[in-house]
Design an enzyme around this catalytic site. Structure first.
Site, PDB file in Angstrom:
ATOM      1  N   GLY A  13     -18.042   7.139  -2.141  1.00 21.34           N
ATOM      2  CA  GLY A  13     -16.933   7.083  -3.090  1.00 21.34           C
ATOM      3  C   GLY A  13     -17.182   5.940  -4.064  1.00 21.34           C
ATOM      4  O   GLY A  13     -18.303   5.425  -4.183  1.00 21.34           O
ATOM      5  N   ASN A  14     -16.120   5.534  -4.721  1.00 16.53           N
ATOM      6  CA  ASN A  14     -16.231   4.506  -5.756  1.00 16.53           C
ATOM      7  C   ASN A  14     -16.851   3.203  -5.224  1.00 16.53           C
ATOM      8  O   ASN A  14     -17.670   2.583  -5.905  1.00 16.53           O
ATOM      9  CB  ASN A  14     -14.834   4.250  -6.349  1.00 16.53           C
ATOM     10  CG  ASN A  14     -14.817   3.107  -7.312  1.00 16.53           C
ATOM     11  OD1 ASN A  14     -14.399   1.995  -6.990  1.00 16.53           O
ATOM     12  ND2 ASN A  14     -15.313   3.338  -8.505  1.00 16.53           N
TER      13      ASN A  14
ATOM     14  N   GLY B 104     -20.412   6.509   3.295  1.00 15.10           N
ATOM     15  CA  GLY B 104     -19.447   6.844   2.242  1.00 15.10           C
ATOM     16  C   GLY B 104     -20.149   6.941   0.902  1.00 15.10           C
ATOM     17  O   GLY B 104     -21.172   6.272   0.670  1.00 15.10           O
TER      18      GLY B 104
ATOM     19  N   LYS C  12       0.863  -1.191   0.000  1.00 17.38           N
ATOM     20  CA  LYS C  12       0.000   0.000   0.000  1.00 17.38           C
ATOM     21  C   LYS C  12       0.888   1.225   0.000  1.00 17.38           C
ATOM     22  O   LYS C  12       2.022   1.194   0.470  1.00 17.38           O
ATOM     23  CB  LYS C  12      -0.894   0.008   1.245  1.00 17.38           C
ATOM     24  CG  LYS C  12      -2.065   0.967   1.201  1.00 17.38           C
ATOM     25  CD  LYS C  12      -3.134   0.576   0.200  1.00 17.38           C
ATOM     26  CE  LYS C  12      -4.327  -0.037   0.772  1.00 17.38           C
ATOM     27  NZ  LYS C  12      -5.393  -0.504  -0.028  1.00 17.38           N
TER      28      LYS C  12
HETATM   29  N1  GLU Z   1      -7.199  -0.103  -3.319  1.00 22.57           N
HETATM   30  C1  GLU Z   1      -7.985  -1.263  -3.534  1.00 22.57           C
HETATM   31  C2  GLU Z   1      -7.998  -2.151  -2.304  1.00 22.57           C
HETATM   32  O1  GLU Z   1      -7.783  -1.720  -1.193  1.00 22.57           O
HETATM   33  C3  GLU Z   1      -7.534  -1.993  -4.792  1.00 22.57           C
HETATM   34  C4  GLU Z   1      -6.132  -2.444  -4.774  1.00 22.57           C
HETATM   35  C5  GLU Z   1      -5.664  -2.985  -6.113  1.00 22.57           C
HETATM   36  O2  GLU Z   1      -6.450  -3.062  -7.032  1.00 22.57           O
HETATM   37  O3  GLU Z   1      -4.488  -3.297  -6.187  1.00 22.57           O
HETATM   38  O4  GLU Z   1      -8.311  -3.300  -2.389  1.00 22.57           O
END
Ligand code: GLU
Length: 428
Positions: free
Chosen positions: A221-222, A219, A107
């Site tokens: 968001g997406n 929320g 991350k």
């Molecule tokens: N940010 C998204 C998650 O927390 C997607 C991560 C990704 O696609 O690598 O799962």
């Protein structure tokens, strides 16, 4: 852990330690998996539109790549902390393992508020982030993606910078790209739809028809937007939505007993995701304070905003009607709130199973990038549904067979897979 002292990394380690003990993991495997393999912290200097300079702080944590290239999003948030990124990188490892895709966990983030930055300034942050980490990330090392307050536009700026530096075309370097430049159909919908594929399976297990259910969502968001879309397609009714209002800098709950729809809400939302209160009132919404979403008499709660929202304190406000909590966000529930959920016998769909649709579709995006051949949307969503359904069944069966809480079952499935990979590699 109250909201004020909430530390996501301590919580992730606490959750891990509990299950590691249950699984009887040896000390070295625990030591390896309870911390990220590596983390980088760096500066991103930017010349702002007004000619002044600002230095933004960036991070990338790689928790584990034992099962494949690390994978995980990049967050832009003014309150970003390294401990949040550490926790989220760890949860990515469990997430990819839980739905059994051949990737690890990572991350990243930048301390910044894109709602107060021009597009040019955001582009410079994206390019600066890549300039600092391009040696450590890549299509076969560590593959970034969108997350909180980042989107396809940010991803393509990052890809462009990476390809400029390396002098090659690497569409699989990053996922969540826009269509036409290596993006996959269905990626935008994937996380929210995945949440609802899990809810559908949970309802099936409980013998409840989705058409007779109501939900409250936190929320907009997406994740939650497409969760709402899918849930209404399933016949459910969203009666409350809590959403951040950027003009007053706090969340607000929109309540509509007859049911809100994605289309109606998106029609009155600005580009930063704030829903226009006056327009909402005109459409029959009642406006309440941000926490009111949690106090509705609904069957399903979908926390899809951010970590640490369901605490020992806030969870006490939920109504006895609640049967399912579907964690669209990463880490929305503290261990204290977990105890209450357990005691009430509510069916929990834990975050790294529930919101795994995003990374699963990212994996499909990479597969398509590698083939340079793209599937129709129906095919992507069909494959996504299949993966999520099998992932759900694995966790549910583990919970049933061992009579454990769904979160513990998800951890057991995931940690076991990662620990096996670590052993097979001979790391510990
Ligand atoms: N940010 C998204 C998650 O927390 C997607 C991560 C990704 O696609 O690598 O799962």
């Amino acid at each position: 852990m109250s909201a004020a002292t909430f530390n996501p990394f301590e919580m992730a380690q606490r959750q891990f330690d509990g299950v590691a003990k249950q699984l009887g993991l040896d000390q070295a495997t625990c030591d390896l998996l309870r911390n990220p393999d590596r983390e980088v912290h760096f500066n991103i200097p930017v010349r702002m539109d007004d000619g002044t300079y600002r230095v933004f702080r960036g991070f990338r944590c790689l928790h584990s790549d034992a099962r494949g290239p690390a994978k995980g999003g990049i967050r832009f948030h003014p309150n970003e902390t390294i401990d949040t990124i550490r926790a989220l990188s760890m949860w990515m490892t469990w997430k990819t393992a839980c739905v059994d895709i051949p990737l690890g966990g990572a991350k990243g983030g930048v301390i910044c508020d894109p709602r107060e930055l021009s597009l040019r300034e955001q582009e410079l942050i994206c390019r600066g982030w890549i300039r600092q980490v391009w040696r450590l990330v890549g299509p076969v090392q560590d593959v970034p993606a969108p997350d909180v307050m980042t989107n396809g536009q940010h991803m393509i700026w990052m890809l462009d910078e990476y390809e400029k530096i390396t002098g090659m075309k690497y569409p699989g370097f990053i996922t969540g790209k826009p269509l036409g430049v290596g993006g996959s159909l269905g990626r935008t919908e994937a996380t929210g739809y995945g949440v609802m594929y899990c809810v559908r399976e949970a309802l099936k297990a409980l013998g409840i028809d989705a058409k007779n259910t109501t939900a409250a969502v936190q929320g907009f968001g997406n994740v939650s937007q497409f969760a709402i879309q899918k849930y209404t397609q399933m016949g459910g009714k969203v009666v409350a939505l809590s959403c951040w209002d950027n003009s007053i800098k706090k969340p607000v709950t929109f309540i509509k007993k007859s049911g809100a729809t994605y289309e109606e809400l998106i029609g009155i939302t600005d580009k930063f995701g704030t829903i226009d209160q006056a327009k909402a009132k005109a459409l029959g919404y009642e406006i309440a304070d941000g926490g009111a979403w949690l106090e509705q008499e609904v069957d399903i709660l979908v926390p899809a905003a951010k970590e640490g929202e369901l605490t020992g304190e806030t969870i006490s406000k939920i109504k006895p009607t609640v049967k399912i909590i579907a964690e669209g966000a990463n880490g929305p529930t503290t261990p204290e709130a977990d105890e209450v959920i357990k005691a009430k016998g509510i069916f929990l769909i834990p975050d790294f199973l529930c919101n795994a649709g995003g990374v699963t579709c990212s994996y499909f995006e990479q597969v398509q990038n590698n083939m340079n051949y793209y599937w129709p949307k129906e095919e992507v969503l069909e494959k996504l549904d299949a993966k999520m359904t099998v992932g759900f069944a694995g966790v549910y069966n583990m919970a049933q067979e061992n009579k454990v809480y769904m979160r513990d079952a998800a951890y057991m499935v995931a940690i076991k897979r990662v620990a096996d990979a670590v052993k097979l590699r001979g790391l510990v």
